[in-house]
Design a protein around this motif. Sequence first.
Motif, PDB file in Angstrom:
ATOM      1  N   LEU A  78      47.240  62.500   4.857  1.00 27.87           N
ATOM      2  CA  LEU A  78      48.875  62.586   5.052  1.00 27.87           C
ATOM      3  C   LEU A  78      49.365  61.397   4.619  1.00 27.87           C
ATOM      4  O   LEU A  78      49.089  60.406   4.728  1.00 27.87           O
ATOM      5  CB  LEU A  78      49.037  62.853   6.584  1.00 27.87           C
ATOM      6  CG  LEU A  78      48.611  64.175   7.179  1.00 27.87           C
ATOM      7  CD1 LEU A  78      48.716  64.143   8.552  1.00 27.87           C
ATOM      8  CD2 LEU A  78      49.270  65.241   6.728  1.00 27.87           C
ATOM      9  N   GLY A  79      50.660  61.770   4.045  1.00 25.13           N
ATOM     10  CA  GLY A  79      51.492  60.651   3.376  1.00 25.13           C
ATOM     11  C   GLY A  79      51.393  60.202   2.200  1.00 25.13           C
ATOM     12  O   GLY A  79      51.813  59.395   1.468  1.00 25.13           O
ATOM     13  N   CYS A  80      50.310  60.707   1.648  1.00 32.53           N
ATOM     14  CA  CYS A  80      49.758  60.546   0.165  1.00 32.53           C
ATOM     15  C   CYS A  80      50.453  61.554  -0.632  1.00 32.53           C
ATOM     16  O   CYS A  80      50.430  62.680  -0.373  1.00 32.53           O
ATOM     17  CB  CYS A  80      48.111  60.424  -0.118  1.00 32.53           C
ATOM     18  SG  CYS A  80      47.696  58.884   0.507  1.00 32.53           S
ATOM     19  N   ALA A 204      44.577  55.880   2.020  1.00 30.12           N
ATOM     20  CA  ALA A 204      45.986  55.367   2.774  1.00 30.12           C
ATOM     21  C   ALA A 204      45.724  54.229   3.325  1.00 30.12           C
ATOM     22  O   ALA A 204      46.482  53.551   3.943  1.00 30.12           O
ATOM     23  CB  ALA A 204      46.411  56.427   3.589  1.00 30.12           C
ATOM     24  N   GLU A 205      44.570  53.649   3.377  1.00 31.75           N
ATOM     25  CA  GLU A 205      44.204  52.496   4.235  1.00 31.75           C
ATOM     26  C   GLU A 205      44.549  51.030   3.452  1.00 31.75           C
ATOM     27  O   GLU A 205      44.823  50.312   3.907  1.00 31.75           O
ATOM     28  CB  GLU A 205      42.599  52.341   4.532  1.00 31.75           C
ATOM     29  CG  GLU A 205      42.022  53.300   5.404  1.00 31.75           C
ATOM     30  CD  GLU A 205      40.378  53.087   5.517  1.00 31.75           C
ATOM     31  OE1 GLU A 205      40.140  51.785   5.222  1.00 31.75           O
ATOM     32  OE2 GLU A 205      39.815  53.769   5.754  1.00 31.75           O
ATOM     33  N   PHE A 206      44.695  51.213   1.919  1.00 30.56           N
ATOM     34  CA  PHE A 206      44.891  50.100   1.027  1.00 30.56           C
ATOM     35  C   PHE A 206      46.224  50.508   0.356  1.00 30.56           C
ATOM     36  O   PHE A 206      46.395  51.626  -0.151  1.00 30.56           O
ATOM     37  CB  PHE A 206      43.730  50.179   0.077  1.00 30.56           C
ATOM     38  CG  PHE A 206      42.575  50.184   0.723  1.00 30.56           C
ATOM     39  CD1 PHE A 206      41.915  48.847   1.238  1.00 30.56           C
ATOM     40  CD2 PHE A 206      41.641  51.398   0.763  1.00 30.56           C
ATOM     41  CE1 PHE A 206      40.738  48.970   1.725  1.00 30.56           C
ATOM     42  CE2 PHE A 206      40.285  51.387   1.224  1.00 30.56           C
ATOM     43  CZ  PHE A 206      40.075  50.369   1.974  1.00 30.56           C
ATOM     44  N   GLU A 207      46.899  49.356   0.337  1.00 33.75           N
ATOM     45  CA  GLU A 207      48.345  49.469  -0.439  1.00 33.75           C
ATOM     46  C   GLU A 207      48.097  49.467  -1.981  1.00 33.75           C
ATOM     47  O   GLU A 207      49.053  49.584  -2.505  1.00 33.75           O
ATOM     48  CB  GLU A 207      49.084  48.269   0.045  1.00 33.75           C
ATOM     49  CG  GLU A 207      48.626  46.968  -0.264  1.00 33.75           C
ATOM     50  CD  GLU A 207      49.651  45.911   0.108  1.00 33.75           C
ATOM     51  OE1 GLU A 207      49.686  44.907  -0.374  1.00 33.75           O
ATOM     52  OE2 GLU A 207      50.694  46.071   0.897  1.00 33.75           O
ATOM     53  N   ASN A 208      46.966  48.935  -2.596  1.00 36.82           N
ATOM     54  CA  ASN A 208      46.869  48.904  -3.812  1.00 36.82           C
ATOM     55  C   ASN A 208      45.796  49.696  -4.404  1.00 36.82           C
ATOM     56  O   ASN A 208      44.992  49.487  -5.458  1.00 36.82           O
ATOM     57  CB  ASN A 208      46.256  47.458  -4.356  1.00 36.82           C
ATOM     58  CG  ASN A 208      45.144  47.104  -3.569  1.00 36.82           C
ATOM     59  OD1 ASN A 208      44.826  47.596  -2.663  1.00 36.82           O
ATOM     60  ND2 ASN A 208      44.237  46.070  -4.460  1.00 36.82           N
ATOM     61  N   VAL A 209      45.393  51.029  -3.668  1.00 35.33           N
ATOM     62  CA  VAL A 209      44.291  51.846  -4.213  1.00 35.33           C
ATOM     63  C   VAL A 209      44.851  53.107  -4.570  1.00 35.33           C
ATOM     64  O   VAL A 209      45.748  53.689  -3.911  1.00 35.33           O
ATOM     65  CB  VAL A 209      43.117  51.902  -3.219  1.00 35.33           C
ATOM     66  CG1 VAL A 209      42.231  52.806  -3.640  1.00 35.33           C
ATOM     67  CG2 VAL A 209      42.436  50.694  -3.095  1.00 35.33           C
ATOM     68  N   LEU A 210      44.389  53.691  -5.633  1.00 40.15           N
ATOM     69  CA  LEU A 210      44.507  55.180  -5.922  1.00 40.15           C
ATOM     70  C   LEU A 210      43.266  55.704  -6.196  1.00 40.15           C
ATOM     71  O   LEU A 210      42.360  55.017  -6.635  1.00 40.15           O
ATOM     72  CB  LEU A 210      45.483  55.309  -7.284  1.00 40.15           C
ATOM     73  CG  LEU A 210      46.874  54.885  -7.256  1.00 40.15           C
ATOM     74  CD1 LEU A 210      47.352  54.903  -8.700  1.00 40.15           C
ATOM     75  CD2 LEU A 210      47.814  55.187  -6.163  1.00 40.15           C
ATOM     76  N   VAL A 211      43.011  57.043  -6.223  1.00 43.52           N
ATOM     77  CA  VAL A 211      41.901  57.783  -6.133  1.00 43.52           C
ATOM     78  C   VAL A 211      42.198  58.804  -7.382  1.00 43.52           C
ATOM     79  O   VAL A 211      43.181  59.524  -7.322  1.00 43.52           O
ATOM     80  CB  VAL A 211      41.365  58.662  -5.154  1.00 43.52           C
ATOM     81  CG1 VAL A 211      40.341  59.603  -5.373  1.00 43.52           C
ATOM     82  CG2 VAL A 211      40.562  57.367  -4.257  1.00 43.52           C
TER      83      VAL A 211
END
Length: 358
Positions: A78-80, A204-211
């Motif tokens: 959620l939120g992504c 969503a735990e990290f502000e600088n991560v994309l999958v």
Amino acid sequence: MLNPESLIRPEILEMARYAVTDAVGFIKLDAMENPFPLPESLAHELGQRLSQIALNRYPAPHPSALIEKLKRMMDVPLGCDVLLGNGSDEIISMLAVACARPGAKVLTPVPSFVMYEQTARLAQLEFVGVPLKDDFTLDTKAMLLALEQHQPALVYLAYPNNPTGTLFDTDALEKIIGAARASLVVIDEAYQPFAERSWMRRVAEFENVLVMRTFSKLGLAGIRLGYLVGAPAWLAQIDKVRPPYNTNVLTQAAAEFLLDHLTLFDQQAALLRAERARLATLLAQLPGLTVYPSAGNFLLVRTPDAQRVFDRLLAQRILVKNLSKMHPLLSHCLRLTVGAPPENEQLLGALKTALAEI
């Protein structure tokens, strides 16, 4: 007289194109494709669905029904948000273009997916490759030093890694993400159906991560659809460099339809995982071969003479990938896609013959 040398950038003139071998008439084990076609009944139903598509209209730039289904079926937090691409290759290009400030750099362990470096250079970004250890695991200390020294804009971490098949250590990745304070970290999960491990629920735990993921290894390489998951603030900016109609109407419709049949692809992935284990065991029994652990739908093997083995397999109409010149760590290595059981049997027989001849 006007010629390409007059106008094309010098670094482009020096590059080699991404070569794709004509595989007609071969057992194709060079591109990590799913070997199983759609069942006839499902292919017929898909054909009926596609026949109703309005080919005279441009595709939706953000097909909401497909994106919402993707979020639901792939456990997007959620939120992504989700950004679609014409395969993950296009997403990698969009990331490079979006981050191509003067002096910006791209960093990744090497050897890894060649498009990270190629798209970086096309966007005039500096590429920094940090060698893996001899066993193809991450050199965490070297990665952390490189992050501190280079402060890259983009960091790619293939999970699992192509072409080695390595599933990098979770603690090591967490350290790298934590140290990449000036970087956008992209975790490339192209082979997730075969790894059975993922960072998707943690994005969503990290502000600088994309999958990043793709439909290609799932079993739908032909429709060319990749997707990027992460915070809307990141995706909104990357979306600005996306071509307006980058995913066509047939791709969108096929993906939306086939997401309702994920059980089939999960079953195929399970069969390929079992074949991977069986094939690895049998390959390890062949003289002169070293087989490396893999969490992908392929196996990396080191041979006594990769070019000679490759040529002998080719003579037997079997196409694999010769990686010998890709990186010093891959000296005399071949990458073997895990095929359907009959294909794997033919590969084993051909390898036995090839190894006996060198």
